[in-house]
Scaffold this motif. Structure first.
Motif, PDB file in Angstrom:
ATOM      1  N   GLN A  70       3.132  -7.939  -6.206  1.00  0.00           N
ATOM      2  CA  GLN A  70       4.330  -8.743  -6.431  1.00  0.00           C
ATOM      3  C   GLN A  70       5.568  -7.861  -6.559  1.00  0.00           C
ATOM      4  OE1 GLN A  70       4.641 -12.038  -6.533  1.00  0.00           O
ATOM      5  NE2 GLN A  70       2.493 -12.629  -6.453  1.00  0.00           N
ATOM      6  N   ALA A  71       5.380  -6.596  -6.951  1.00  0.00           N
ATOM      7  CA  ALA A  71       6.509  -5.682  -7.138  1.00  0.00           C
ATOM      8  C   ALA A  71       6.975  -5.160  -5.788  1.00  0.00           C
ATOM      9  CB  ALA A  71       6.106  -4.524  -8.052  1.00  0.00           C
ATOM     10  N   GLY A  72       8.118  -4.485  -5.791  1.00  0.00           N
ATOM     11  CA  GLY A  72       8.607  -3.938  -4.536  1.00  0.00           C
ATOM     12  C   GLY A  72       9.938  -3.244  -4.709  1.00  0.00           C
ATOM     13  N   ASP A  73      10.424  -2.694  -3.599  1.00  0.00           N
ATOM     14  CA  ASP A  73      11.697  -1.985  -3.609  1.00  0.00           C
ATOM     15  C   ASP A  73      12.754  -2.872  -2.974  1.00  0.00           C
ATOM     16  OD1 ASP A  73      10.928  -1.968  -0.994  1.00  0.00           O
ATOM     17  OD2 ASP A  73      10.476   0.168  -0.920  1.00  0.00           O
ATOM     18  N   SER A  74      13.832  -2.263  -2.474  1.00  0.00           N
ATOM     19  CA  SER A  74      14.925  -3.049  -1.922  1.00  0.00           C
ATOM     20  C   SER A  74      14.500  -3.857  -0.692  1.00  0.00           C
ATOM     21  CB  SER A  74      16.109  -2.137  -1.581  1.00  0.00           C
ATOM     22  OG  SER A  74      15.713  -1.076  -0.739  1.00  0.00           O
ATOM     23  N   SER A  75      13.586  -3.321   0.129  1.00  0.00           N
ATOM     24  CA  SER A  75      13.152  -4.074   1.301  1.00  0.00           C
ATOM     25  C   SER A  75      12.422  -5.355   0.882  1.00  0.00           C
ATOM     26  CB  SER A  75      12.255  -3.218   2.198  1.00  0.00           C
ATOM     27  OG  SER A  75      11.078  -2.830   1.529  1.00  0.00           O
ATOM     28  N   ARG A  76      11.656  -5.280  -0.203  1.00  0.00           N
ATOM     29  CA  ARG A  76      10.983  -6.485  -0.710  1.00  0.00           C
ATOM     30  C   ARG A  76      12.005  -7.453  -1.295  1.00  0.00           C
ATOM     31  NH1 ARG A  76       9.261 -10.503  -1.176  1.00  0.00           N
ATOM     32  NH2 ARG A  76       7.461 -11.326  -2.298  1.00  0.00           N
ATOM     33  N   ALA A  77      13.051  -6.918  -1.930  1.00  0.00           N
ATOM     34  CA  ALA A  77      14.124  -7.766  -2.449  1.00  0.00           C
ATOM     35  C   ALA A  77      14.846  -8.474  -1.312  1.00  0.00           C
ATOM     36  CB  ALA A  77      15.100  -6.924  -3.267  1.00  0.00           C
ATOM     37  N   PHE A  78      15.061  -7.754  -0.196  1.00  0.00           N
ATOM     38  CA  PHE A  78      15.700  -8.375   0.960  1.00  0.00           C
ATOM     39  C   PHE A  78      14.825  -9.490   1.529  1.00  0.00           C
ATOM     40  CE2 PHE A  78      17.751  -3.995   1.841  1.00  0.00           C
ATOM     41  CZ  PHE A  78      18.743  -4.258   0.915  1.00  0.00           C
ATOM     42  N   GLY A 124       5.478   5.770   6.619  1.00  0.00           N
ATOM     43  CA  GLY A 124       5.560   5.734   5.168  1.00  0.00           C
ATOM     44  C   GLY A 124       4.229   5.411   4.542  1.00  0.00           C
ATOM     45  N   GLY A 125       4.089   5.761   3.305  1.00  0.00           N
ATOM     46  CA  GLY A 125       2.853   5.467   2.594  1.00  0.00           C
ATOM     47  C   GLY A 125       2.974   4.178   1.812  1.00  0.00           C
ATOM     48  N   ASP A 126       2.060   4.000   0.880  1.00  0.00           N
ATOM     49  CA  ASP A 126       2.102   2.831   0.022  1.00  0.00           C
ATOM     50  C   ASP A 126       3.377   2.847  -0.785  1.00  0.00           C
ATOM     51  OD1 ASP A 126       0.060   1.505  -2.691  1.00  0.00           O
ATOM     52  OD2 ASP A 126       1.330   0.522  -1.208  1.00  0.00           O
ATOM     53  N   ASN A 127       3.953   1.662  -0.987  1.00  0.00           N
ATOM     54  CA  ASN A 127       5.194   1.559  -1.733  1.00  0.00           C
ATOM     55  C   ASN A 127       5.063   2.237  -3.083  1.00  0.00           C
ATOM     56  OD1 ASN A 127       6.942  -0.005  -3.796  1.00  0.00           O
ATOM     57  ND2 ASN A 127       7.868  -0.435  -1.820  1.00  0.00           N
ATOM     58  N   SER A 128       5.998   3.165  -3.377  1.00  0.00           N
ATOM     59  CA  SER A 128       5.894   3.953  -4.605  1.00  0.00           C
ATOM     60  C   SER A 128       6.000   3.090  -5.843  1.00  0.00           C
ATOM     61  CB  SER A 128       6.977   5.036  -4.615  1.00  0.00           C
ATOM     62  OG  SER A 128       8.261   4.459  -4.535  1.00  0.00           O
ATOM     63  N   ARG A 129       6.834   2.070  -5.788  1.00  0.00           N
ATOM     64  CA  ARG A 129       6.968   1.193  -6.957  1.00  0.00           C
ATOM     65  C   ARG A 129       5.692   0.390  -7.186  1.00  0.00           C
ATOM     66  NH1 ARG A 129      12.143   1.471  -4.925  1.00  0.00           N
ATOM     67  NH2 ARG A 129      13.786   1.924  -6.454  1.00  0.00           N
ATOM     68  N   ARG A 130       5.072  -0.077  -6.117  1.00  0.00           N
ATOM     69  CA  ARG A 130       3.817  -0.809  -6.272  1.00  0.00           C
ATOM     70  C   ARG A 130       2.721   0.106  -6.806  1.00  0.00           C
ATOM     71  NH1 ARG A 130       3.649  -4.556  -0.765  1.00  0.00           N
ATOM     72  NH2 ARG A 130       5.623  -5.630  -1.167  1.00  0.00           N
ATOM     73  N   THR A 131       2.732   1.351  -6.363  1.00  0.00           N
ATOM     74  CA  THR A 131       1.760   2.311  -6.876  1.00  0.00           C
ATOM     75  C   THR A 131       1.958   2.522  -8.377  1.00  0.00           C
ATOM     76  OG1 THR A 131       1.706   3.447  -4.736  1.00  0.00           O
ATOM     77  CG2 THR A 131       0.871   4.659  -6.653  1.00  0.00           C
ATOM     78  N   LEU A 132       3.218   2.674  -8.783  1.00  0.00           N
ATOM     79  CA  LEU A 132       3.522   2.824 -10.211  1.00  0.00           C
ATOM     80  C   LEU A 132       3.054   1.617 -11.003  1.00  0.00           C
ATOM     81  CD1 LEU A 132       4.991   4.141 -12.634  1.00  0.00           C
ATOM     82  CD2 LEU A 132       7.080   2.994 -11.856  1.00  0.00           C
TER      83      LEU A 132
END
Length: 281
Positions: free
Chosen positions: A233-241, A138-146
């Motif tokens: 600091q942002a992230g997707d579900s894996s960061r939430a977990f 996988g690449g850089d987290n898309s949400r962090r990129t946004l």
């Protein structure tokens, strides 16, 4: 004889192809969420050396690919997600749910379109994995990129914070749907066997609550990123977990959410079997 007036009273053909799209799509979504739940539960209690990292949907796709016949299995899931995305876009643009064109109806249809685009992008990602054109790590987290890009814009912190509030709102709406029973609105519960009905309804309720919690945590992480002006600091579900895992009694909290997500996945199979799929336009 005025042919135009006659034709206006003839009902247009109903897009019956919507039904198999929706049912196959819901089943594929169920597979993905069941796997998310299972893998997250394993990570919560360190079963089989699993970690809560990379347990977003893309991580699940990579896990499927690593299994025997992984390419075939992932291709089937990808096709299902395409079907789900097309169904949502059909709801949005053909208004098969009869939401109308007032402010509330437009809002619901925009939500359908957003869901279609999200799952369409997931299908695209999974197809790229199948074809071997995407790095399995996988690449850089898309949400962090946004978030990183938004923070570089004028009023970027405000924009990221606003997105976080919207995401939290989506999470609260999921919990509201669970507690109000609205998640059962289009499901023909009368057709479900009596001895299974209560269990199935409970699976759905717990599943929507768990999904709402995950959305809420993702929104909270966006707000943290906005306040700190730090995209990491942002992230997707894996960061939430991972955030849950770091809390007191984190393994049990994460395990409970994992079971809820598994229940949500099971309920998607129920929807695929018993939901009334509207096809009128």
């Amino acid at each position: 004889m005025n042919l135009s007036s006659i034709s206006s009273h003839i009902p247009s053909p109903q897009p019956q192809w919507v039904k198999p799209l929706a049912k196959f799509g819901l089943a594929a979504k169920g597979v993905v969420y069941c796997l998310v739940g299972i893998l997250t539960f394993m990570a919560a209690f360190e079963i089989g050396g699993s970690s809560e990292r990379n347990l977003d949907k893309q991580g699940v796709f990579r896990w499927i690919l690593d299994q025997p016949f992984g390419q075939v299995l992932l291709a089937l899931v990808a096709v299902g997600l395409v079907c789900y995305a097309l169904w949502r876009l059909t709801q949005a643009f053909l208004d098969t749910e009869q939401k109308g064109t007032d402010a509330k109806g437009i809002g619901r249809r925009v939500g359908y379109a957003f869901s279609g685009l999200v799952y369409g992008s997931l299908a695209y990602y999974s197809f790229r994995l199948v074809l071997g054109s995407q790095n399995k790590q996988g690449g850089d987290n898309s949400r962090r990129t946004l978030v990183r890009e938004l923070l570089q814009k004028p009023f970027g912190q405000w924009l990221v914070g606003l997105i976080g509030l919207v995401i939290i709102g989506i999470g609260l709406y999921q919990i509201y749907r669970a507690l109000s029973g609205k998640y059962l609105k289009n499901v023909q519960t009368s057709a479900i066997k009596t001895e299974l009905k209560e269990i199935i309804i409970r699976f759905g309720k717990i599943g929507y609550i768990a999904r709402g919690i995950v959305w809420g945590l993702i929104g909270y992480l966006f707000i943290k990123a906005a306040l700190a002006a730090n995209a990491s600091q942002a992230g997707d579900s894996s960061r939430a977990f991972a955030f849950l895992e770091e809390a007191r009694y984190g393994s049990f909290l994460l395990g409970a959410v994992a079971l809820g997500l598994f229940g949500y996945g099971l309920f998607m199979f129920v929807r695929a079997r018993y939901e009334v799929i509207n096809t009128s336009t």
